[in-house]
Design an enzyme around this catalytic site. Structure first.
Site, PDB file in Angstrom:
ATOM      1  N   CYS A   2       5.039  -7.876  -9.870  1.00  0.00           N
ATOM      2  CA  CYS A   2       5.578  -9.051 -10.551  1.00  0.00           C
ATOM      3  C   CYS A   2       6.186  -8.660 -11.899  1.00  0.00           C
ATOM      4  CB  CYS A   2       4.464 -10.054 -10.796  1.00  0.00           C
ATOM      5  SG  CYS A   2       3.549 -10.442  -9.305  1.00  0.00           S
ATOM      6  N   GLY A  28      10.080  -9.762  -8.604  1.00  0.00           N
ATOM      7  CA  GLY A  28       9.378 -10.795  -7.854  1.00  0.00           C
ATOM      8  C   GLY A  28      10.304 -11.940  -7.564  1.00  0.00           C
ATOM      9  N   ASN A 102       0.531  -8.839 -13.821  1.00  0.00           N
ATOM     10  CA  ASN A 102       1.277  -7.960 -12.918  1.00  0.00           C
ATOM     11  C   ASN A 102       0.327  -6.862 -12.483  1.00  0.00           C
ATOM     12  OD1 ASN A 102       3.756  -5.349 -13.454  1.00  0.00           O
ATOM     13  ND2 ASN A 102       3.105  -6.283 -11.556  1.00  0.00           N
ATOM     14  N   GLY A 103       0.159  -6.718 -11.180  1.00  0.00           N
ATOM     15  CA  GLY A 103      -0.731  -5.688 -10.666  1.00  0.00           C
ATOM     16  C   GLY A 103      -1.564  -6.230  -9.531  1.00  0.00           C
ATOM     17  N   TYR A 257      11.996   2.926  -7.418  1.00  0.00           N
ATOM     18  CA  TYR A 257      12.600   1.715  -6.851  1.00  0.00           C
ATOM     19  C   TYR A 257      12.461   0.468  -7.726  1.00  0.00           C
ATOM     20  CZ  TYR A 257      12.731  -2.515  -3.914  1.00  0.00           C
ATOM     21  OH  TYR A 257      12.970  -3.771  -3.423  1.00  0.00           O
ATOM     22  N   ASP A 367      19.164   7.140   0.184  1.00  0.00           N
ATOM     23  CA  ASP A 367      18.391   5.990  -0.293  1.00  0.00           C
ATOM     24  C   ASP A 367      17.310   6.488  -1.234  1.00  0.00           C
ATOM     25  OD1 ASP A 367      17.806   3.364  -0.680  1.00  0.00           O
ATOM     26  OD2 ASP A 367      17.468   2.873   1.417  1.00  0.00           O
ATOM     27  N   ASP A 368      16.800   5.552  -2.061  1.00  0.00           N
ATOM     28  CA  ASP A 368      15.739   5.957  -2.992  1.00  0.00           C
ATOM     29  C   ASP A 368      14.448   6.254  -2.241  1.00  0.00           C
ATOM     30  OD1 ASP A 368      16.289   2.751  -3.308  1.00  0.00           O
ATOM     31  OD2 ASP A 368      14.168   3.176  -3.014  1.00  0.00           O
TER      32      ASP A 368
END
Ligand SMILES: O=P(O)(O)OC[C@H]1O[C@H](OP(=O)(O)OP(=O)(O)O)[C@H](O)[C@@H]1O
Ligand SMILES: NC(=O)CC[C@H](N)C(=O)O
Ligand SMILES: [Mg+2]
Length: 504
Positions: A2, A28, A102-103, A257, A367-368
């Site tokens: 998030c 998010g 966040n987490g 990412y 791609d990453d």
């Protein structure tokens, strides 16, 4: 993964928090929320499912009055995507508290039990963040007199002693101030910014520095692992380390990412780290590929995150770089969408090939990362349908073989395309002629070049080593059972009934 924002200002903060959340939207997309404190010391809350621009209409913005507030954009990793688990969360005692997180906590079940038996507190949802707030509230409740900064730091220390996992949090205490704290491993990011307006200092916290830049705050520093910063509503700044032996182990996937390239996290420019990822992966290809290397006609990124990486690979290999795919700007990030069916159908709507860049050519797609293989599988099909002769593929992250329990919704190893497979088998699964993954040491190096003081990372998705030390096979099995796609759909259906209050 998030995104969180908090501002202590001297003028209304609703628009600045809204703007900050739009800058963190890539973290998010499921729900958004803001809570402010008005001049009568009341919380004013708006949260709902959807993007920031959908959730807050003019009438909500008008109600979000006050000079202090916190906000959240949600990518669920616990509970469901229901609005009842959207953030910020609120408890009325002590004082009136609200929190954004966040987490992901790894011991939510124990915490809920502990809250019920020891603290006589009921948590109504399956959200780990609601438990976290109640744990904080429980410890804060012990102080009989007016709170001092030390009481707040002791509360964070006691909270740190019982909660496990990853967390970057912002809380507001009515009558006192805003508290920011980060877990002792510093897994999730959190930065502090500041500005002077009419001779007065305003502070802002955010998951990523890009939010500070755009809202107009100067970056001051990252919140340290295990640190709490308490800023009283009258502007007094206090900070303390509230954990024993904190040690920075940032999530390496932020650099691969999650984060925006224009952010700086723990002293590392995300963009610069991606440039290094591209260079080191290009060098690996140059070292290890012979015939295929001569074969490559063009290097093509898979938009959007891999573009900076692919350009470096093209430079190292001395091959042309072409934007062979067009990204539909109205389709959001697919990896953080909640279910596999939605992710799969969105890739095709999001990306389309420019046929002339593929017809008759041997292409190296970049791609990453390859996680579930949702993107790569369809992209390779598109490249072939557009007439590519040979399709090679490079991933800037190594093979992802283990679930994440720290804030990325990858709960089961079975969903990971590289689980129990060699690189050759993954190549076969996604239908490419040759596939290369970045070495983990090179991925670490890409970040450490920018900040040699980072000695270790949370790299559990690559190694299966969980730095918080409380995650074993039995735990992972339980998470897989509770959070596979089927279980999540069931949770979402039940959770719609859990909402107790929400301002509309
Ligand atoms: O193997 P998968 O399970 O498909 O996951 C990996 C893909 O998902 C992400 O892209 P996303 O579309 O989320 O965002 P982006 O536009 O930032 O690249 C990431 O950049 C990869 O392209
Ligand atoms: N990705 C995150 O940071 C998620 C926060 C929290 N665990 C939730 O599910 O709401
Ligand atoms: Mg992508």
């Amino acid at each position: 993964m998030c995104g969180i924002v908090g501002i202590i200002g001297n003028t209304p903060v609703n628009q600045a928090i809204y703007d900050g959340l739009t800058l963190l939207q890539h973290r998010g997309q499921d729900a958004a929320g803001i809570v402010t404190i008005d001049d009568e010391n009341r919380f004013r809350l708006r949260k709902a499912n959807g993007l920031v621009s959908d959730v807050f209409r003019q009438e909500h913005m008008l109600r979000l009055q006050g000079n202090v507030g916190i906000g959240h954009v949600r990518y669920p990793t616990a509970g469901s995507s229901s609005v009842s688990e959207a953030q910020p969360f609120y408890v009325n005692s002590p004082y009136g508290l609200t929190l954004v997180h966040n987490g992901n906590l790894t011991n939510n079940a124990e915490l809920k039990q502990m809250l019920f038996t020891l603290a006589k507190r009921h948590v109504n949802t399956n959200s780990d963040s609601e438990s976290l707030l109640n744990i904080f509230a429980h410890y804060l409740d012990q102080y009989p007199n007016a709170l001092t900064p030390q009481d707040i730091f002791d509360t964070v220390r006691q909270t740190n002693n019982v909660i496990k996992g990853a967390y970057a949090c912002l809380a507001m205490i009515i009558g006192y101030g805003m508290v920011a704290f980060r877990d002792p491993f510093g897994i999730r990011p959190l930065v502090l910014g500041k500005r002077e307006i009419n001779g007065k200092t305003e502070y802002m916290f955010a998951s990523e520095s890009v939010a500070l830049d755009v809202v107009g705050f100067d970056y001051v520093r990252d919140v340290q692992p295990g640190e709490a910063i308490y800023i009283s509503f009258d502007g007094q700044f206090h900070s303390a380390i509230c954990a024993d032996n904190p040690k920075l182990n940032p999530c390496i996937f932020e650099y691969v990412y999650f984060a925006r390239p224009d952010s700086v996290i723990d002293g590392v420019s995300v963009y610069a780290s991606r440039v290094h990822m591209g260079r080191l992966l290009g060098e690996k290809i140059a070292r290890e590929w012979q015939t295929e290397l001569a074969d490559i006609d063009v290097v093509i990124p898979i938009p959007e995150t891999s573009t900076d990486i692919a350009l470096q690979i093209a430079n190292v290999l001395n091959k042309p770089y072409r934007q062979g795919f067009v990204k539909n700007r109205y389709v959001a990030r697919t990896f953080i969408m909640p279910g596999q069916a939605q992710r799969k159908s969105s890739v095709r709507r999001k990306l389309n090939a420019i046929a002339t860049e593929f017809t008759g050519k041997n292409v190296l797609l970049v791609d990453d990362s390859i996680v579930r293989g949702t993107t790569s599988e369809q992209i390779v099909e598109m490249a072939r349908a557009a007439g590519a002769k040979k399709v090679y593929f490079a991933s800037a992250a190594p093979e992802i073989r283990y679930p994440n329990v720290y804030g990325i919704d990858m709960p089961t190893c079975q969903e990971l395309v590289a689980y129990d497979r060699t690189a050759e088998q993954v190549a076969e699964m996604i239908g490419v002629d040759k596939l290369v993954f970045q070495d983990l040491a090179d991925l670490f190096k890409s970040v450490q070049i920018e900040n040699p003081a980072i000695h270790n990372f949370d790299a559990s998705v690559f190694t299966g080593e969980y730095i918080t030390g409380d995650v074993d096979c039995a735990y992972l099995d339980a998470v897989a059972n509770a959070r596979n796609d089927k279980a999540k759909a069931k949770l979402a259906a039940q959770a719609t009934n859990l909402e107790i209050h929400n301002e509309r």
